[in-house]
Design a protein around this motif. Structure first.
Motif, mmCIF file in Angstrom:
data_model
loop_
_atom_site.group_PDB
_atom_site.id
_atom_site.type_symbol
_atom_site.label_atom_id
_atom_site.label_comp_id
_atom_site.label_asym_id
_atom_site.label_seq_id
_atom_site.Cartn_x
_atom_site.Cartn_y
_atom_site.Cartn_z
ATOM 1 N N PHE A 206 0.834 -1.198 0.000
ATOM 2 C CA PHE A 206 0.000 0.000 0.000
ATOM 3 C C PHE A 206 0.876 1.258 0.000
ATOM 4 C CE2 PHE A 206 -2.064 3.458 2.355
ATOM 5 C CZ PHE A 206 -3.188 3.657 1.548
ATOM 6 N N ASP A 207 1.949 1.223 0.786
ATOM 7 C CA ASP A 207 2.868 2.360 0.845
ATOM 8 C C ASP A 207 3.517 2.592 -0.520
ATOM 9 O OD1 ASP A 207 4.644 4.298 2.410
ATOM 10 O OD2 ASP A 207 6.127 2.978 1.488
ATOM 11 N N ASN A 208 3.892 1.514 -1.207
ATOM 12 C CA ASN A 208 4.477 1.637 -2.550
ATOM 13 C C ASN A 208 3.500 2.313 -3.503
ATOM 14 O OD1 ASN A 208 6.124 -1.616 -2.405
ATOM 15 N ND2 ASN A 208 6.862 0.374 -1.744
ATOM 16 N N TYR A 209 2.246 1.867 -3.480
ATOM 17 C CA TYR A 209 1.242 2.431 -4.377
ATOM 18 C C TYR A 209 0.996 3.913 -4.079
ATOM 19 C CZ TYR A 209 0.095 -2.265 -6.054
ATOM 20 O OH TYR A 209 0.137 -3.516 -6.621
ATOM 21 N N SER A 210 1.011 4.262 -2.802
ATOM 22 C CA SER A 210 0.821 5.669 -2.427
ATOM 23 C C SER A 210 1.964 6.529 -2.957
ATOM 24 C CB SER A 210 0.743 5.795 -0.896
ATOM 25 O OG SER A 210 -0.355 5.075 -0.387
ATOM 26 N N HIS A 211 3.176 5.980 -2.894
ATOM 27 C CA HIS A 211 4.354 6.700 -3.387
ATOM 28 C C HIS A 211 4.279 6.848 -4.912
ATOM 29 C CE1 HIS A 211 8.791 7.511 -2.214
ATOM 30 N NE2 HIS A 211 8.462 8.243 -3.262
ATOM 31 N N VAL A 212 3.804 5.798 -5.588
ATOM 32 C CA VAL A 212 3.617 5.863 -7.043
ATOM 33 C C VAL A 212 2.614 6.958 -7.389
ATOM 34 C CG1 VAL A 212 2.688 4.645 -9.055
ATOM 35 C CG2 VAL A 212 4.218 3.452 -7.486
ATOM 36 N N PHE A 213 1.507 7.008 -6.650
ATOM 37 C CA PHE A 213 0.467 8.025 -6.881
ATOM 38 C C PHE A 213 1.051 9.432 -6.734
ATOM 39 C CE2 PHE A 213 -2.940 10.790 -5.261
ATOM 40 C CZ PHE A 213 -3.887 10.636 -6.269
ATOM 41 N N ARG A 214 1.837 9.632 -5.703
ATOM 42 C CA ARG A 214 2.466 10.942 -5.457
ATOM 43 C C ARG A 214 3.419 11.318 -6.594
ATOM 44 N NH1 ARG A 214 2.982 13.956 -0.835
ATOM 45 N NH2 ARG A 214 4.794 15.331 -0.654
ATOM 46 N N THR A 215 4.094 10.324 -7.111
ATOM 47 C CA THR A 215 5.017 10.554 -8.220
ATOM 48 C C THR A 215 4.264 10.879 -9.503
ATOM 49 O OG1 THR A 215 6.633 9.038 -7.239
ATOM 50 C CG2 THR A 215 6.881 9.522 -9.582
ATOM 51 N N ARG A 216 3.245 10.078 -9.815
ATOM 52 C CA ARG A 216 2.504 10.257 -11.063
ATOM 53 C C ARG A 216 1.847 11.633 -11.168
ATOM 54 N NH1 ARG A 216 4.994 6.431 -11.979
ATOM 55 N NH2 ARG A 216 4.344 4.353 -12.618
ATOM 56 N N LEU A 217 1.316 12.108 -10.058
ATOM 57 C CA LEU A 217 0.577 13.371 -10.099
ATOM 58 C C LEU A 217 1.458 14.597 -9.869
ATOM 59 C CD1 LEU A 217 -2.796 12.587 -8.290
ATOM 60 C CD2 LEU A 217 -2.251 12.500 -10.722
ATOM 61 N N PHE A 218 2.397 14.478 -8.931
ATOM 62 C CA PHE A 218 3.121 15.679 -8.491
ATOM 63 C C PHE A 218 4.619 15.659 -8.784
ATOM 64 C CE2 PHE A 218 -0.412 14.878 -5.425
ATOM 65 C CZ PHE A 218 -1.248 15.893 -5.867
ATOM 66 N N ASP A 219 5.101 14.585 -9.411
ATOM 67 C CA ASP A 219 6.539 14.466 -9.708
ATOM 68 C C ASP A 219 7.369 14.647 -8.436
ATOM 69 O OD1 ASP A 219 8.786 14.061 -11.263
ATOM 70 O OD2 ASP A 219 8.934 16.139 -11.928
ATOM 71 N N LYS A 220 6.932 13.982 -7.372
ATOM 72 C CA LYS A 220 7.629 14.085 -6.081
ATOM 73 C C LYS A 220 8.224 12.731 -5.698
ATOM 74 C CE LYS A 220 7.159 17.147 -3.292
ATOM 75 N NZ LYS A 220 8.099 18.212 -2.857
ATOM 76 N N HIS A 221 8.913 12.124 -6.651
ATOM 77 C CA HIS A 221 9.501 10.819 -6.385
ATOM 78 C C HIS A 221 10.629 10.942 -5.350
ATOM 79 C CE1 HIS A 221 10.227 6.644 -7.113
ATOM 80 N NE2 HIS A 221 11.511 6.867 -7.257
ATOM 81 N N GLY A 222 10.535 10.064 -4.340
ATOM 82 C CA GLY A 222 11.512 10.127 -3.252
ATOM 83 C C GLY A 222 11.020 10.904 -2.053
ATOM 84 N N PHE A 223 9.840 11.500 -2.176
ATOM 85 C CA PHE A 223 9.324 12.331 -1.082
ATOM 86 C C PHE A 223 8.019 11.780 -0.500
ATOM 87 C CE2 PHE A 223 12.070 15.039 -3.596
ATOM 88 C CZ PHE A 223 12.859 15.633 -2.621
ATOM 89 N N GLY A 224 7.702 10.520 -0.848
ATOM 90 C CA GLY A 224 6.582 9.831 -0.206
ATOM 91 C C GLY A 224 7.114 8.929 0.900
#
Length: 401
Positions: A55-73
């Motif tokens: 679930f944490d991985n998917y949340s991080h993917v969502f944050r990356t896809r929408l906000f380009d904040k990879h590494g900050f989830g």
């Protein structure tokens, strides 16, 4: 000595296998060793620490896809993991790929600054010093030298379909990653070492430790691959990739398929079902496999490995082919050309299909036997994982003592 390694995967893929190999050497020498990972892992290897959950991985993917904040989830997962680090209290912390939707780089690096422990960071790509991408060679981007902005690869891994946060990511990474006092960078290739020295990480010492392979597995092996695929009297042109895409040279194999002779055949390993279904009849598609034994059998039966990569660091496929006695022809890309010598293959200018075809014919005319012994010798001398990864242990000792 206690060592903690952190990587996106454990035991699978090239970086996952490196982590496990180093872990085993440490334990064999009587050290305490821990491996923490974020996503995929080898089920037979259970002495590892999972950071977060699916679930944490998917949340991080969502944050990356929408906000380009990879590494900050992955904030909560990282806080819990930091508590685990405190419990372990390692003498050395060895980072590998910290991208991959599983860890918060801001929390991690603030902890590393405060803990003031020696840090080794092996860069398997360029993500650490860009605002978004893992590689930029394919498009010739130079923004990383000063500051990233308006990323031309926004939709490439780690893909963002909405925002472009590359400038803010670059600024934040530079602040975080240059705040560690005692850190050593390791790269698998001289090419990447030169690139790192031109980035904001250039203030740190950079060591080159080539990737190593298991020579007990990757060696010339007699098997029935040719019989299985009805290739007994064919000259086999092999291509191997973990993920086949344009950057890996997928289209060059399609181009080659239109030019090869009747007694020649192309084998591509690592294809998806969708890719396999679209292949022309003279290309045999083999799905991706985590079986190193199966890979060694295929390398052993091939006459030449073609690696028309347009973007790469230090491809393990080249090393594996050499160890199985198979010559390599590669584009002059990244560190790929560092893996071979004049008697073990050819280096071709990037995107030069005509020259690639000429070199294939030279190998065919000379015959594989001319290359077999030099290829195996080069692999044994330079890419034995037991010797390569001892270099990490020596580096740990220098930092620890």
């Amino acid at each position: 000595m206690k060592v903690l390694q952190i990587n996106s995967v454990c035991g699978v893929g090239s970086t996952g296998r490196i982590v496990i190999d180093v872990d085993k050497i440490l334990k064999d020498q009587g050290h305490e060793s821990y491996v923490a990972y974020g996503r995929n892992f080898l089920k037979s290897y259970n002495s590892s620490i999972r950071i977060g959950n699916r679930f944490d991985n998917y949340s991080h993917v969502f944050r990356t896809r929408l906000f380009d904040k990879h590494g900050f989830g992955s904030k909560q997962a990282t806080r819990e993991f930091i508590n685990r680090i405190d419990d372990i209290n390692p003498d050395i912390i060895h980072l590998h790929n910290i991208h991959g939707y599983y860890i918060n780089i801001e929390l991690l690096f603030k902890y590393l600054q405060a803990a003031n422990k020696p840090v080794i960071w092996t860069l398997h790509d360029c993500w650490a010093f860009t605002g978004h991408c893992t590689h930029f060679d394919y498009i010739g981007c130079k923004k990383w030298k000063d500051i990233c902005y308006e990323c031309p690869q926004k939709t490439s891994y780690p893909s963002s379909i909405l925002m472009d946060n590359s400038k803010e990511n670059f600024i934040k990474k530079k602040e975080l990653f240059t705040g560690i006092e005692n850190m050593t960078i390791v790269t698998p290739s001289k090419w990447l070492a030169r690139i790192v020295k031109g980035s904001f990480l250039g203030k740190y010492p950079v060591n080159v430790i080539h990737n190593g392979i298991d020579l007990n597995v990757f060696k010339p092996i007699k098997n029935n691959f040719r019989e299985k695929y009805k290739l007994t009297n064919k000259f086999i042109i092999l291509g191997v990739a973990n993920i086949w895409e344009e950057k890996k040279g997928f289209n060059y194999f399609l181009d080659l398929s239109r030019e090869i002779k009747k007694n020649e055949s192309i084998v591509m390993v690592g294809l998806t079902k969708k890719q396999k279904a679209k292949l022309p009849k003279n290309i045999i598609g083999v799905p991706r496999t985590n079986s190193t034994k199966e890979l060694a059998e295929i390398y052993s039966e091939a006459d030449v490995l073609i690696n028309p990569t347009l973007e790469d660091n230090f491809p393990t496929t080249n090393l594996e082919a050499l160890a199985c006695g198979t010559p390599v022809i590669t584009f002059d890309t990244g560190g790929s050309s560092e893996t071979i010598s004049e008697d073990t293959g050819f280096i071709v200018a990037k995107e030069d299909l005509k020259e690639l075809m000429k070199k294939i014919q030279i190998v065919k005319e000379r015959g594989k036997l001319k290359y077999l012994k030099p290829c195996v010798k080069r692999a044994n001398n330079l890419y034995n994982k037991e010797e390569k990864f001892i270099e990490y242990i020596n580096l740990y000792n220098r930092k620890y003592l």
